[in-house]
Every structure is written in structure tokens, then in C-alpha cells.
Write an enzyme that holds these catalytic residues in place. Structure first.
Site, PDB file in Angstrom:
ATOM      1  N   ARG A   1       0.919  -1.351   0.085  1.00  0.00           N
ATOM      2  CA  ARG A   1      -0.448   0.177  -0.367  1.00  0.00           C
ATOM      3  C   ARG A   1       0.542   1.124   0.194  1.00  0.00           C
ATOM      4  O   ARG A   1       0.294   1.868   0.518  1.00  0.00           O
ATOM      5  CB  ARG A   1      -0.806   0.239   1.274  1.00  0.00           C
ATOM      6  CG  ARG A   1      -1.826  -0.992   1.319  1.00  0.00           C
ATOM      7  CD  ARG A   1      -3.196  -0.855   0.409  1.00  0.00           C
ATOM      8  NE  ARG A   1      -4.182  -1.655   0.639  1.00  0.00           N
ATOM      9  CZ  ARG A   1      -5.458  -2.348   1.416  1.00  0.00           C
ATOM     10  NH1 ARG A   1      -5.348  -0.704   2.189  1.00  0.00           N
ATOM     11  NH2 ARG A   1      -5.500  -2.946   0.807  1.00  0.00           N
TER      12      ARG A   1
ATOM     13  N   ASP B   1      -6.913  -3.141  -7.341  1.00  0.00           N
ATOM     14  CA  ASP B   1      -7.179  -3.583  -6.338  1.00  0.00           C
ATOM     15  C   ASP B   1      -7.275  -4.786  -6.293  1.00  0.00           C
ATOM     16  O   ASP B   1      -7.500  -5.030  -7.427  1.00  0.00           O
ATOM     17  CB  ASP B   1      -8.479  -2.793  -5.970  1.00  0.00           C
ATOM     18  CG  ASP B   1      -9.201  -3.534  -4.215  1.00  0.00           C
ATOM     19  OD1 ASP B   1      -7.963  -3.034  -2.982  1.00  0.00           O
ATOM     20  OD2 ASP B   1      -9.913  -3.914  -3.960  1.00  0.00           O
TER      21      ASP B   1
ATOM     22  N   ARG C   1      -7.125  11.308  -6.670  1.00  0.00           N
ATOM     23  CA  ARG C   1      -8.732  10.475  -5.776  1.00  0.00           C
ATOM     24  C   ARG C   1     -10.474  11.475  -5.906  1.00  0.00           C
ATOM     25  O   ARG C   1     -11.312  10.673  -6.206  1.00  0.00           O
ATOM     26  CB  ARG C   1      -8.417   9.786  -4.564  1.00  0.00           C
ATOM     27  CG  ARG C   1      -9.945   9.527  -3.940  1.00  0.00           C
ATOM     28  CD  ARG C   1      -9.658   7.936  -4.565  1.00  0.00           C
ATOM     29  NE  ARG C   1     -10.767   7.448  -4.232  1.00  0.00           N
ATOM     30  CZ  ARG C   1     -12.634   8.073  -4.187  1.00  0.00           C
ATOM     31  NH1 ARG C   1     -12.478   8.478  -5.083  1.00  0.00           N
ATOM     32  NH2 ARG C   1     -12.897   7.006  -3.421  1.00  0.00           N
TER      33      ARG C   1
ATOM     34  N   ARG D   1      -3.568   6.215   0.587  1.00  0.00           N
ATOM     35  CA  ARG D   1      -4.442   7.214   1.458  1.00  0.00           C
ATOM     36  C   ARG D   1      -3.529   8.253   1.874  1.00  0.00           C
ATOM     37  O   ARG D   1      -3.944   9.553   2.919  1.00  0.00           O
ATOM     38  CB  ARG D   1      -5.088   6.979   1.873  1.00  0.00           C
ATOM     39  CG  ARG D   1      -6.467   6.312   0.934  1.00  0.00           C
ATOM     40  CD  ARG D   1      -7.415   5.817   1.469  1.00  0.00           C
ATOM     41  NE  ARG D   1      -6.988   4.357   2.359  1.00  0.00           N
ATOM     42  CZ  ARG D   1      -7.837   3.605   3.183  1.00  0.00           C
ATOM     43  NH1 ARG D   1      -8.650   3.959   3.280  1.00  0.00           N
ATOM     44  NH2 ARG D   1      -7.413   2.076   2.935  1.00  0.00           N
TER      45      ARG D   1
ATOM     46  N   TYR E   1     -14.149 -12.070   0.021  1.00  0.00           N
ATOM     47  CA  TYR E   1     -15.558 -10.872  -0.538  1.00  0.00           C
ATOM     48  C   TYR E   1     -17.018 -11.637  -1.221  1.00  0.00           C
ATOM     49  O   TYR E   1     -17.633 -10.801  -1.040  1.00  0.00           O
ATOM     50  CB  TYR E   1     -14.293  -9.902  -0.823  1.00  0.00           C
ATOM     51  CG  TYR E   1     -13.666  -9.374   0.336  1.00  0.00           C
ATOM     52  CD1 TYR E   1     -14.041  -7.993   1.212  1.00  0.00           C
ATOM     53  CD2 TYR E   1     -12.708  -9.614  -0.119  1.00  0.00           C
ATOM     54  CE1 TYR E   1     -12.251  -7.611   2.015  1.00  0.00           C
ATOM     55  CE2 TYR E   1     -10.996  -9.157   1.412  1.00  0.00           C
ATOM     56  CZ  TYR E   1     -11.862  -7.861   1.671  1.00  0.00           C
ATOM     57  OH  TYR E   1     -10.511  -7.728   2.284  1.00  0.00           O
TER      58      TYR E   1
HETATM   59  O1  1CP Z   1       0.039   0.624  -3.069  1.00  0.00           O
HETATM   60  C1  1CP Z   1      -0.493  -0.375  -3.379  1.00  0.00           C
HETATM   61  O2  1CP Z   1       0.129  -1.804  -2.614  1.00  0.00           O
HETATM   62  C2  1CP Z   1      -1.389  -0.965  -4.253  1.00  0.00           C
HETATM   63  C3  1CP Z   1      -2.730  -0.967  -5.079  1.00  0.00           C
HETATM   64  C4  1CP Z   1      -3.305  -1.947  -3.560  1.00  0.00           C
HETATM   65  C5  1CP Z   1      -3.081  -3.367  -3.457  1.00  0.00           C
HETATM   66  C6  1CP Z   1      -2.024  -4.385  -3.909  1.00  0.00           C
HETATM   67  C7  1CP Z   1      -4.533  -1.381  -3.038  1.00  0.00           C
HETATM   68  C8  1CP Z   1      -4.889  -0.509  -3.783  1.00  0.00           C
HETATM   69  N1  1CP Z   1      -5.175  -2.739  -2.556  1.00  0.00           N
HETATM   70  C9  1CP Z   1      -4.127  -3.986  -2.349  1.00  0.00           C
HETATM   71  C10 1CP Z   1      -4.602  -5.067  -1.764  1.00  0.00           C
HETATM   72  C11 1CP Z   1      -5.314  -5.419  -1.178  1.00  0.00           C
HETATM   73  N2  1CP Z   1      -7.188  -4.623  -1.271  1.00  0.00           N
HETATM   74  C12 1CP Z   1      -5.779  -6.026  -0.365  1.00  0.00           C
HETATM   75  C13 1CP Z   1      -4.715  -7.036   0.116  1.00  0.00           C
HETATM   76  C14 1CP Z   1      -3.707  -6.232   0.406  1.00  0.00           C
HETATM   77  C15 1CP Z   1      -4.087  -6.068   1.688  1.00  0.00           C
HETATM   78  O3  1CP Z   1      -4.073  -7.173   2.733  1.00  0.00           O
HETATM   79  O4  1CP Z   1      -3.950  -4.847   2.472  1.00  0.00           O
HETATM   80  C16 1CP Z   1      -6.610  -6.478   0.560  1.00  0.00           C
HETATM   81  C17 1CP Z   1      -7.441  -6.897   1.504  1.00  0.00           C
HETATM   82  C18 1CP Z   1      -8.006  -5.427  -0.537  1.00  0.00           C
HETATM   83  C19 1CP Z   1      -8.787  -5.241  -0.456  1.00  0.00           C
HETATM   84  C20 1CP Z   1      -9.444  -3.746   0.359  1.00  0.00           C
HETATM   85  N3  1CP Z   1      -9.344  -2.939  -0.872  1.00  0.00           N
HETATM   86  C21 1CP Z   1      -9.962  -3.139   1.474  1.00  0.00           C
HETATM   87  C22 1CP Z   1      -9.510  -3.776   2.541  1.00  0.00           C
HETATM   88  C23 1CP Z   1     -11.111  -4.430   3.210  1.00  0.00           C
HETATM   89  C24 1CP Z   1     -11.021  -5.306   4.675  1.00  0.00           C
HETATM   90  O5  1CP Z   1     -11.426  -5.873   4.812  1.00  0.00           O
HETATM   91  O6  1CP Z   1     -10.345  -4.698   5.335  1.00  0.00           O
HETATM   92  C25 1CP Z   1     -10.034  -1.796   0.956  1.00  0.00           C
HETATM   93  C26 1CP Z   1     -10.123  -0.906   2.265  1.00  0.00           C
HETATM   94  C27 1CP Z   1      -9.658  -1.599  -0.440  1.00  0.00           C
HETATM   95  C28 1CP Z   1      -9.600  -0.318  -1.181  1.00  0.00           C
HETATM   96  C29 1CP Z   1      -8.682  -0.123  -1.888  1.00  0.00           C
HETATM   97  N4  1CP Z   1      -7.356  -0.266  -2.039  1.00  0.00           N
HETATM   98  C30 1CP Z   1      -6.120   0.496  -2.487  1.00  0.00           C
HETATM   99  C31 1CP Z   1      -6.593   1.941  -2.209  1.00  0.00           C
HETATM  100  C32 1CP Z   1      -5.709   2.924  -2.188  1.00  0.00           C
HETATM  101  C33 1CP Z   1      -7.750   1.692  -1.105  1.00  0.00           C
HETATM  102  C34 1CP Z   1      -8.327   2.957  -0.565  1.00  0.00           C
HETATM  103  C35 1CP Z   1      -9.891   3.391  -1.644  1.00  0.00           C
HETATM  104  C36 1CP Z   1      -9.967   4.813  -1.358  1.00  0.00           C
HETATM  105  O7  1CP Z   1     -10.151   5.013  -0.709  1.00  0.00           O
HETATM  106  O8  1CP Z   1      -9.424   5.379  -1.848  1.00  0.00           O
END
Ligand code: 1CP
Length: 337
Positions: A18, A68, A31, A22, A144
Site C-alpha cells: 500500500r 485492487d 482521487r 491514502r 469478499y
Molecule cells: O500501493 C499498493 O499497495 C497498490 C494498490 C493496492 C493493493 C496491492 C490497493 C489499493 N489494494 C491492494 C490490495 C488489497 N485490497 C488487499 C490485499 C493487501 C492487504 O491485505 O492489505 C485487500 C485485502 C484489499 C481489499 C480492500 N480494498 C480493502 C480492505 C477491506 C478489508 O476487508 O479490510 C480496502 C479498504 C480497499 C480499497 C483500497 N485499495 C487500495 C486503496 C488505496 C484503497 C483505498 C481506497 C480509497 O479510499 O481511496
């Protein structure tokens, strides 16, 4: 790429889960011009810019594609939305009819913008910066799809997987196939390494881990390596604990990502001799900063840098992280001897 090939480097490479997102002002600004998170993911010019922001600012050794894990259910036709402050929402799969209604045939077409993002990033990156593609592993993506959102107890999916393994395997098979196709296209577009995120692997029983984490991962790795024998694959089975050895040996992944709870002495003795490891600073240290962050980083480096190692976090950066602390951490790693 050298660390992934098994070399021990005097300064380990560093990137962060990540790292784009954010906690960076530039990300929040960009965004705000898009109606939804997925709209941003599907706009190649913007997604490429978000991927590159942390590289310009911190000079990480790897860029991770901005996308994502939930683009796969979206591409399969199960509408995904990200409500502000609430995380992902999906219309939960109710049974076999819903699984049969998924549309594997349209996955690649739907995800075309992602491949264009990969191409744009690769041509903009310095040659020494590795471009990582990624995908959620089937079990984690399925959580999910079945729960309809993030879960605390994963009761619905565990009931489904344990109570009707043959029915559940139809969903996993669809995900193995879609994931394979999707990742092969990322590689064709310029991704040099793939990370598979198995964020929720740790909630399964021993047999469940074998059948729903190890088996599907093994198939995906074999499918990728059949086409690209030298493609490095990193598996990140969060919460896998003592399963890490079996995971490494049975799936064929080249490297294993470690969550922050894994004891490092055990890793150095038992896991790192089997191949490169990546991890595992608790991302909360990026909020505390100070001597605490540096001491903990030194501890990790001291234990793991005598073998093939990539510095990373044990989980994703949180939005409250201070970019200044990220910069200090990278400086410390680059200068520590
Ligand atoms: O910088 C990076 O790492 C690249 C982008 C990236 C990656 C690799 C994002 C952007 N998401 C992910 C992977 C991801 N997404 C995972 C696996 C990694 C981890 O465990 O953290 C998971 C579980 C998700 C699912 C997801 N997407 C969640 C989690 C929900 C939960 O159950 O806890 C959320 C909140 C997102 C949205 C998301 N994805 C990425 C961002 C920057 C965001 C936030 C969106 C926003 O508000 O702008």
C-alpha cells in the site's frame, strides 16, 4: 530481481505494501477528481500516476501496480462498490446459481485498462525499478465474494467451504482460471514479478489451508511458470504461521511475504534457507516513528540480511502514516551497515 533470484545483498531492496495511496496528499488530491475508487483504477493515465508517485518521492526499489484485488469479482460481473469510509461492498453470492452466473469470459476485456496502466508505468519507470503486478489469491478474493464485505469471523465462507467443498471448489476453480489469465496479461504488459495476496489465509483450519490456500496457489504458480519459467512469484499468506514452510515448499512460489507476527529467528533458521523472504515491519511503526521505528527496523535487518531478503511491511500502510517517517525509514535501510 536479484534478491528474488536468491542473492544476498548488502543493502536489501525495499518497497511497501500500500505504498501508493491514502497516506499521500498527492493521491488524495488526484482521487478527489474521480467519482469512485474503481473509476480511478480503470483510468490508465491516473492509475499509472498513482503508481509512480511513491517512486518519485521515496525511490523505492519496486513499484506495485495501483489497482485492487476486488477488480476480479467486478470483472466477473459481481458489482463491487467502495462506500466512503466503509470498505468494499458486494452483492454476496447466495449459492450455485450465483456462481454459475459469473462471467469468466469477459474478465480480460473488462480489465483491459489495467494492462494499459502496466504498460504506461513500465515505460515511465527507471530501468532499475522493478514493476510488481499482483492479484488476490482465490481464497481471499472468495471471502469478499461470499461475505459481501470485509468480515470479522468469516462464518459464511467457512460454512460454505467446509459444508459443501465440491460446490465451493467451483468458485475457487473459476478464480484460479480468471487469476491466471489476468496475471499472464499483466506480465505481457510489462510486470516483472507477481505478488499473490492471501490476506485471509490465516482463518482456515489445517485441512482448509491445504485445500483452499496451498492447492489453488500451486495451480496458479504452475500455470504462470508454464508460460514464463523465470517469472518470480511472491506469495503473502498472512497469518499462516507454521504453515509457511509447507506453503513455500508445496506452492512453488519463489519468495514468501511475512506478516509482522512471524518470529524472525525461526524465519532465518527454517524458512529463509528455502528461498527469499520479504517483510515484516508492523506498519504502526510508521505512525510512532522515532527511535522505536528505527530500533525495530534494525532488529529485522540484523536477523534477515544474511540471506536473500526484501524489506517490506507486515501489512499495508495505514492512511494516518506520516510520509516523513516513510522517508526516514528508507534512508535508514539504505545507510545501515
Ligand atoms: O500501493 C499498493 O499497495 C497498490 C494498490 C493496492 C493493493 C496491492 C490497493 C489499493 N489494494 C491492494 C490490495 C488489497 N485490497 C488487499 C490485499 C493487501 C492487504 O491485505 O492489505 C485487500 C485485502 C484489499 C481489499 C480492500 N480494498 C480493502 C480492505 C477491506 C478489508 O476487508 O479490510 C480496502 C479498504 C480497499 C480499497 C483500497 N485499495 C487500495 C486503496 C488505496 C484503497 C483505498 C481506497 C480509497 O479510499 O481511496
Amino acid at each position: 530481481m536479484q534478491a528474488l533470484a536468491g542473492q544476498t545483498l548488502s543493502v536489501p531492496p525495499v518497497w511497501m505494501i500500500r505504498q501508493a495511496g491514502r497516506y499521500l496528499f498527492d493521491y488524495r488530491e488526484l482521487r478527489s477528481h474521480y467519482p469512485s475508487f474503481l473509476a480511478l483504477c480503470y483510468t490508465p493515465e491516473a492509475a499509472a500516476e498513482v503508481t509512480l508517485q511513491p517512486i518519485r518521492r521515496f525511490g523505492f526499489d519496486a513499484a506495485i501496480l495501483f489497482s485492487d484485488i476486488l477488480v476480479i469479482p467486478d470483472a466477473l460481473g459481481q458489482t463491487v462498490t467502495f462506500a466512503k469510509g466503509e470498505g468494499p461492498q458486494l452483492k454476496a453470492l447466495g449459492g450455485q446459481e450465483d456462481i454459475a452466473a459469473l462471467k469468466p469470459d469477459r474478465v480480460l476485456e473488462h480489465l483491459q485498462p489495467v494492462f494499459e496502466t502496466v504498460e504506461r508505468v513500465r515505460s515511465a519507470l527507471p530501468p532499475e525499478t522493478t514493476l510488481l503486478g499482483f492479484c488476490g489469491a482465490p481464497w481471499t478474493v472468495a471471502t469478499y465474494m461470499v461475505e459481501g464485505k470485509g468480515s470479522k469471523d468469516f462464518a459464511n465462507i467457512r460454512r460454505f467451504a467446509y459444508g459443501d467443498p465440491d460446490g465451493f471448489s467451483r468458485l475457487i476453480d473459476i478464480l484460479v482460471e480468471a487469476t491466471t489469465q489476468y496475471l499472464l496479461k499483466q506480465v505481457e504488459a510489462g510486470a516483472e514479478c507477481i505478488q499473490l495476496f492471501e490476506t485471509w489465509g490465516g482463518v482456515l483450519s489445517e485441512n482448509g489451508f491445504e485445500r483452499w490456500v496451498i492447492e489453488p496457489t500451486k495451480k496458479i504458480v504452475a500455470n504462470l511458470k508454464a508460460v514464463h519459467p523465470d517469472l518470480p512469484v511472491i506469495g503473502f499468506p498472512r497469518g499462516a504461521g507454521l504453515h509457511l514452510i509447507d506453503f513455500k515448499q508445496q506452492t512453488g512460489v519463489d519468495a514468501v511475504g511475512l506478516d509482522s507476527g512471524v518470529p524472525l529467528k525461526w524465519v532465518a533458521e527454517k524458512l529463509q534457507p528455502l528461498g527469499p523472504v520479504q517483510g515484516n515491519l508492523d506498519p504502526m511503526y510508521l505512525i510512532t516513528g522515532g527511535d522505536e521505528m528505527i530500533d525495530e527496523t534494525r532488529r529485522i535487518l540484523d536477523v534477515l540480511r544474511d540471506g536473500p531478503f526484501i524489506f517490506n511491511l507486515g501489512h499495508g500502510i495505514t492512511p494516518e502514516t506520516s510520509p516523513e517517517n516513510v522517508g526516514k525509514l528508507v534512508d535508514f535501510i539504505r545507510n545501515y551497515r
